[in-house]
Design an enzyme around this catalytic site. Sequence first.
Site, mmCIF file in Angstrom:
data_model
loop_
_atom_site.group_PDB
_atom_site.id
_atom_site.type_symbol
_atom_site.label_atom_id
_atom_site.label_comp_id
_atom_site.label_asym_id
_atom_site.label_seq_id
_atom_site.Cartn_x
_atom_site.Cartn_y
_atom_site.Cartn_z
ATOM 1 N N HIS A 1 0.966 -1.105 0.053
ATOM 2 C CA HIS A 1 0.090 0.021 0.259
ATOM 3 C C HIS A 1 0.959 1.188 0.116
ATOM 4 C CE1 HIS A 1 -3.908 -2.136 1.593
ATOM 5 N NE2 HIS A 1 -3.821 -2.313 0.382
ATOM 6 N N ARG B 1 -8.754 -3.557 -12.151
ATOM 7 C CA ARG B 1 -8.636 -4.965 -11.357
ATOM 8 C C ARG B 1 -9.994 -4.965 -10.359
ATOM 9 N NH1 ARG B 1 -3.674 -2.130 -11.868
ATOM 10 N NH2 ARG B 1 -1.971 -3.431 -12.636
ATOM 11 N N ARG C 1 -11.333 -6.733 -15.450
ATOM 12 C CA ARG C 1 -10.801 -8.201 -15.330
ATOM 13 C C ARG C 1 -11.575 -8.867 -14.280
ATOM 14 N NH1 ARG C 1 -4.722 -8.447 -14.147
ATOM 15 N NH2 ARG C 1 -5.295 -7.904 -11.925
ATOM 16 N N GLU D 1 -1.149 -13.877 -20.911
ATOM 17 C CA GLU D 1 -0.019 -13.813 -20.189
ATOM 18 C C GLU D 1 0.925 -15.045 -20.168
ATOM 19 O OE1 GLU D 1 -1.880 -12.001 -16.118
ATOM 20 O OE2 GLU D 1 -3.400 -13.086 -17.287
ATOM 21 N N ASN E 1 3.421 -8.269 -17.640
ATOM 22 C CA ASN E 1 4.301 -8.399 -16.376
ATOM 23 C C ASN E 1 4.364 -10.004 -16.292
ATOM 24 O OD1 ASN E 1 4.052 -5.762 -15.626
ATOM 25 N ND2 ASN E 1 2.615 -6.171 -14.272
ATOM 26 N N ASP E 2 3.191 -10.725 -16.293
ATOM 27 C CA ASP E 2 3.312 -12.170 -16.252
ATOM 28 C C ASP E 2 4.056 -12.863 -17.570
ATOM 29 O OD1 ASP E 2 2.514 -13.147 -13.631
ATOM 30 O OD2 ASP E 2 0.613 -12.775 -13.975
ATOM 31 N N ARG F 1 10.032 -10.456 -11.336
ATOM 32 C CA ARG F 1 10.517 -9.100 -11.238
ATOM 33 C C ARG F 1 10.763 -8.856 -9.882
ATOM 34 N NH1 ARG F 1 5.226 -9.527 -12.053
ATOM 35 N NH2 ARG F 1 3.897 -7.995 -10.982
ATOM 36 N N CYS G 1 -1.512 -4.051 -21.085
ATOM 37 C CA CYS G 1 -2.220 -3.239 -19.808
ATOM 38 C C CYS G 1 -1.111 -3.772 -18.913
ATOM 39 C CB CYS G 1 -3.199 -3.999 -19.494
ATOM 40 S SG CYS G 1 -3.609 -5.440 -19.120
#
Length: 530
Positions: A182, A287, A323, A420, A442-443, A453, A490
């Site tokens: 956070h 998300r 998503r 992904e 990312n994935d 990462r 994205c």
Amino acid sequence: MPAPLRLRGIAASPGFAEGPIFPISETIGRYEQKNGVEAEREALRRAIAEASSRLEGLMSRATDESAEMLEFQLAMLADDALTEPAYAAISGGAAADIAWSRALDAECAGYESSDNEYFRARAADLRDIRDQVLASLSGSLREVAPTGSIVYGHDITPTRFLETDWSQGGGIALTAGSAASHVAMLARARGVPMVVALPAPKSVPAGIALLDGLEGGFVVSPSVSDLERYRVRAQKLSEVRREAAKYLAAAAATCDGTAVRVLVNVADPSDVKAIDIAWCDGVGLMRTEFLYGRQGGLPDEETQYQAYRRVLEWAGDKPVTIRTVDAGGDKPVAGLTVEETNPFLGLRGIRLTLARPEIFRVQVRALLRASNHGSLKVMFPMVSDPEEYDRAAAFFHSEAASLSKEGAPHSVPPLGIMVEVPAVAITPERFAHAAFFSIGSNDLTQYVMAAARDNPSVAGLNDVRNPAVLKLVGGLATFGASNAVPVSLCGDAGGDPSAIPDLLQAGLRDLSVAPAQLAMAKAAIAGVSL
């Protein structure tokens, strides 16, 4: 003068900071035990009430997504499931501070021992609540870092971040921490440089330090040449950001006139408060995990419907791609995900929701109802086989039929997939019946390069610009153009100025970025010639 100490961690929020180190004190004052069980219980009740009051004070001044985080912490303090074990321990003879610490430490231990970065990041919120109540019990006040300091320590809690004045600079250097925490999200939203996962020196560093939130560097007692290099880079970044701000309200296009759509990624409905819809082409990724990580269990249909509707109405006639819940992997959810030895290769994303139809059905109904309030698109995460898409799509048509019987307004939105898994990127023709593709860089990069990462040892390999990854991206863009399947990206790479030229050269024309990256992304696009 001591020799410079140069450390390298993981960049969690971009930018540069120069200033004195302010070590975070984890020492809390001594608590004086009361006389009797009821007195101890009352002391804990008062401490919880006082901590809640402080959180409410911070909430009253919050203007961004921090309000949602503080609301979450308040809800946790009010949750009997969190407080009852402490009260039970007091009834068994424990002092209030010991009972509270044991109850919260037990919760923290489960989070911190997880292999999942997201799960570990949540431990900071629990420690925050623990320490706030302990401070109230002991009557001790937390020292606030002076303006312009580099806050240094093992980790930092959200409330400590919010209590600090960042208006005149400063930064955060942590030996633990997480880019998914956070605090990292708050730091990125407010432009506070942050580096996590630094090696811990033998003694707490002191004096002047330099923090590099672009490359993850931290230099204590810098040399003259260190200072010169740092200040040149900091000045250059400042100039780049000022220049980029000119592009924020303009439509994105390359320098030779090719239009590029730039959308935003939304992690929570509160994210849109700081964004003018005119600045972007819609939402490329909303998300939904934020709904599933709260106290009180899994979200009901109405809660989800209202959250989706809020963002759709904000976007107006511009598209909003939501998503379905991407739980599992680095995003565990109590009551939904399962413990696995290798969660990134396990029951996650669409695999998990298909295995839990009673939970998936609730989200599907909420999305169908929300679809009437804007231009909704829905995508399924972690698809690896066409059958998964077909089964997920069948849920939408089945629940649409049920809503029709109930007379509930709804509509079936376009249904697409996240790309992904390399299996999808290699054979996109098997998924041509999906309404659209959205590349989760990312994935996809992580799986192609077999490099996480968030692991400093191999993070350098996790680069979307690697030829193997770019070849897959280019193949997807070509396939989409030839088969009328829209293709966007994205992941984090979409907002990375260093990666944008390669992504556009690969054929992409739709990028979705974090709100804070909008201006820099548009400026980077404007510098590309195709």
